[in-house]
Design an enzyme around this catalytic site. Structure first.
Site, short mmCIF file in Angstrom:
data_model
loop_
_atom_site.label_atom_id
_atom_site.label_comp_id
_atom_site.label_asym_id
_atom_site.label_seq_id
_atom_site.Cartn_x
_atom_site.Cartn_y
_atom_site.Cartn_z
N HIS A 125 30.09 43.53 41.74
CA HIS A 125 28.97 44.29 41.84
C HIS A 125 27.68 43.82 41.03
CE1 HIS A 125 26.54 47.92 41.77
NE2 HIS A 125 27.47 48.27 42.76
N ASP A 130 33.55 50.67 47.28
CA ASP A 130 34.00 50.67 48.80
C ASP A 130 35.57 50.14 48.86
OD1 ASP A 130 31.63 50.99 50.00
OD2 ASP A 130 30.65 49.05 49.35
N1 ACO Z 1 35.09 37.61 45.85
C1 ACO Z 1 35.22 36.33 45.22
N2 ACO Z 1 34.18 35.89 44.43
C2 ACO Z 1 33.17 36.74 44.09
C3 ACO Z 1 33.10 37.86 44.53
C4 ACO Z 1 34.20 38.58 45.66
N3 ACO Z 1 33.98 39.71 46.10
N4 ACO Z 1 31.99 38.54 44.21
C5 ACO Z 1 31.33 37.72 43.36
N5 ACO Z 1 32.08 36.58 43.31
C6 ACO Z 1 31.66 35.37 42.56
C7 ACO Z 1 30.93 34.36 43.18
O1 ACO Z 1 31.36 33.62 44.10
C8 ACO Z 1 30.10 34.14 41.95
O2 ACO Z 1 30.82 32.95 41.53
P1 ACO Z 1 30.10 31.48 40.85
O3 ACO Z 1 29.43 32.16 39.77
O4 ACO Z 1 31.33 30.46 40.37
O5 ACO Z 1 29.19 31.17 42.01
C9 ACO Z 1 30.06 35.07 41.06
O6 ACO Z 1 31.38 35.88 41.39
C10 ACO Z 1 28.82 35.98 40.89
O7 ACO Z 1 28.66 36.43 42.43
P2 ACO Z 1 27.24 36.79 42.98
O8 ACO Z 1 27.26 36.62 44.41
O9 ACO Z 1 26.28 35.64 42.37
O10 ACO Z 1 26.89 38.26 42.42
P3 ACO Z 1 25.63 39.08 43.12
O11 ACO Z 1 25.45 40.06 41.94
O12 ACO Z 1 24.41 38.14 43.42
O13 ACO Z 1 26.70 39.75 44.33
C11 ACO Z 1 27.81 41.30 45.36
C12 ACO Z 1 27.11 40.98 43.96
C13 ACO Z 1 27.17 40.99 46.63
C14 ACO Z 1 28.38 42.75 45.63
C15 ACO Z 1 29.15 40.53 45.40
O14 ACO Z 1 29.98 40.71 44.17
C16 ACO Z 1 30.08 40.46 46.83
O15 ACO Z 1 29.49 39.68 47.91
N6 ACO Z 1 31.07 41.28 46.86
C17 ACO Z 1 31.74 41.59 48.02
C18 ACO Z 1 30.91 42.80 48.91
C19 ACO Z 1 31.06 43.88 48.34
O16 ACO Z 1 32.27 44.25 48.17
N7 ACO Z 1 29.92 44.58 48.52
C20 ACO Z 1 29.74 46.05 47.95
C21 ACO Z 1 28.89 46.27 46.85
S1 ACO Z 1 29.18 47.80 46.15
C22 ACO Z 1 27.80 48.45 47.16
O17 ACO Z 1 26.90 47.77 47.70
C23 ACO Z 1 27.85 49.87 47.52
#
Ligand code: ACO
Length: 435
Positions: free
Chosen positions: A302, A359
């Site tokens: 998140h 979620d």
């Molecule tokens: N699985 C694996 N790795 C992940 C995940 C995941 N679900 N989420 C983040 N990471 C990793 C990224 O690869 C990144 O790694 P790095 O630093 O080595 O490059 C690090 O964690 C940070 O992730 P970002 O994508 O930069 O974080 P951001 O804050 O931009 O994204 C997000 C947040 C979009 C929610 C992300 O965690 C994600 O894609 N999660 C899966 C989708 C999801 O569950 N979305 C619902 C969110 S809740 C809502 O909107 C109601």
């Protein structure tokens, strides 16, 4: 007032520091460009506050969520979705009379104009219900033009909340080819919705109290989450003074994406895939860590929470209770719990503070209630409506609100002379050289 100092090209500037009621700190850069000529660059807005707000407080480090100061755990314990709508939109918990009046109004406005039913007919059966929901909500503006006086706005807020559940249920009925079931004025918001979803005309249908309670909880937990992607979209569209229906329809589309509200559908698809693949969650955790694989653990991570999402904690407990009460055994719940356990012990997820988000468990509950996965994000949108509306209303009532208009740093070509098309065609094509 304390000030923050910035040194740019040898010049020193001071900017006021704004501190919120929970001590969160911001630097007011609203005069940055006028005074320095520079802009603040923050792709994805992870460090940018777009407004001052009194609606929802989140502490992502501690896993705290409060609506108008009330902890989500206490709301989840005993509130109704209608009460939460009132609280978010009008800023205080309703008195008995206020709540009774609000509920009465909601029940009186659930019908949609009969001719709107024809709009549904022209969508193909395969149309995603999120697309249908957004299009139908935008269409409400054809029937209820938004004036600027508060009474008209209040009435449109009621219309939107009330008609959205009918539209959502009709979009489901359309997708399964069943006849519509009309709303009933004697039922609560959740009972009415479940009946419109699952009843068949001329057949008796009794709403299950367990399902109604579970839906009430799910809607309340989704009701607001401050300046997330869809809420910011609602505010951004609304900032141009587009009407309420248009702003909310835009929010629905922003919510649809799999990185935002669309993740609940993707979580179930992922759990099904893991099950079909023999339940080897370790393999999928490894894939999520692999930088060369696009796979991510859906329902994990998140932008704001760097701790347990408090909503996920509540839903995990509710999933056990509701499935037990309904007598449903879902192998996906076991897979979800195991996946969570494996991921939370893994250094990759620990280091990055990736926890289950709202979620992760919500889909398991929706499934147990018989709601199909393509409706999950619609359910999220129904729950989020009061949040979008309250944020839109707060912006509308803010005398200092401005049209949202970010800037950019341009990295394209510098000025170059434009050659008319005829002159460009006259130029010989560059010769191809072989290696
Ligand atoms: N699985 C694996 N790795 C992940 C995940 C995941 N679900 N989420 C983040 N990471 C990793 C990224 O690869 C990144 O790694 P790095 O630093 O080595 O490059 C690090 O964690 C940070 O992730 P970002 O994508 O930069 O974080 P951001 O804050 O931009 O994204 C997000 C947040 C979009 C929610 C992300 O965690 C994600 O894609 N999660 C899966 C989708 C999801 O569950 N979305 C619902 C969110 S809740 C809502 O909107 C109601």
């Amino acid at each position: 007032m304390s000030m923050a100092k910035l040194t740019l090209n040898g010049e020193e500037y001071e900017f006021p520091v704004v501190v919120g009621t929970e001590n969160e700190t911001g630097i007011d850069f609203s005069t940055l460009r006028a005074r320095t000529g520079a802009i603040a660059l923050d792709p994805g807005y992870g460090n940018t506050g777009s407004c001052l707000s009194t609606i929802t407080f989140i502490d992502g480090e501690k896993g705290i969520l409060r609506y108008r100061g009330y902890p989500i755990e206490e709301i989840a314990e005993s509130a109704s979705f209608e009460e939460v709508c009132y609280l978010l939109i009008y800023g205080h918990l309703p008195t008995d009379d206020e709540l009774a009046g609000f509920v009465r109004e909601l029940r009186l406005h659930t019908m949609i104009r009969e001719e709107m039913k024809d709009f549904f007919k022209d969508f193909p059966m395969t149309a995603h219900p999120m697309m249908v929901l957004s299009a139908m909500l935008a269409s409400l503006s054809a029937y209820y033009p938004s004036g600027s006086d508060d009474e008209e706005v209040d009435l449109n807020i009621i219309r939107l909340l009330a008609k959205a559940e009918t539209i959502a249920a009709f979009s489901y009925k359309k997708s399964v080819g069943q006849p519509w079931v009309y709303p009933r004025n004697d039922l609560s918001y959740t009972e009415n919705f479940l009946r419109m979803m699952f009843a068949v005309p001329a057949e008796p249908y009794v709403v299950s109290p367990v399902q109604a309670r579970a839906l009430n909880l799910l809607l309340m937990l989704h009701a607001d989450h401050e300046q997330n992607c869809s809420t910011s979209t609602v505010r951004m569209v609304g900032s141009s003074q587009a009407n309420l229906f248009a702003a909310i329809a835009a929010g629905v589309y922003a919510l649809w994406g799999p990185l935002h509200g669309g993740a609940n559908q993707k979580v179930i698809e992922m759990l099904r895939m893991i099950r079909a693949d023999g339940g080897d969650y370790g393999k999928y955790v490894a894939m999520a860590k692999d930088k060369d694989s696009p796979f991510r653990l859906m329902g994990f991570g998140h932008r704001v929470y760097k701790n347990f999402d408090p909503r996920a904690r509540i839903l995990k407990k509710a999933a056990d209770e509701v499935l037990g009460d309904l007598g449903v055994e879902d192998p996906l719940l076991e897979i979800a719990k195991n996946l969570e356990r494996v991921a939370l012990e893994d250094e990759f997820f620990v280091e990055r503070k990736l926890y289950p988000n709202v979620d992760f468990y919500s889909g398991i509950l929706y499934r147990a209630m018989g709601i199909p996965s393509n409706m999950f994000t619609v359910m999220f949108a129904l729950g989020r409506l009061p949040g979008w509306i309250s944020q839109w209303k707060e912006m509308r009532e803010d005398p200092k609100a401005k049209i949202a208009r970010p800037r950019q740093i341009y990295l394209g070509e510098r000025t170059r002379p434009f050659a008319p098309r005829a002159a460009r065609q006259a130029e010989p094509a560059p010769e191809l050289t072989s290696a």
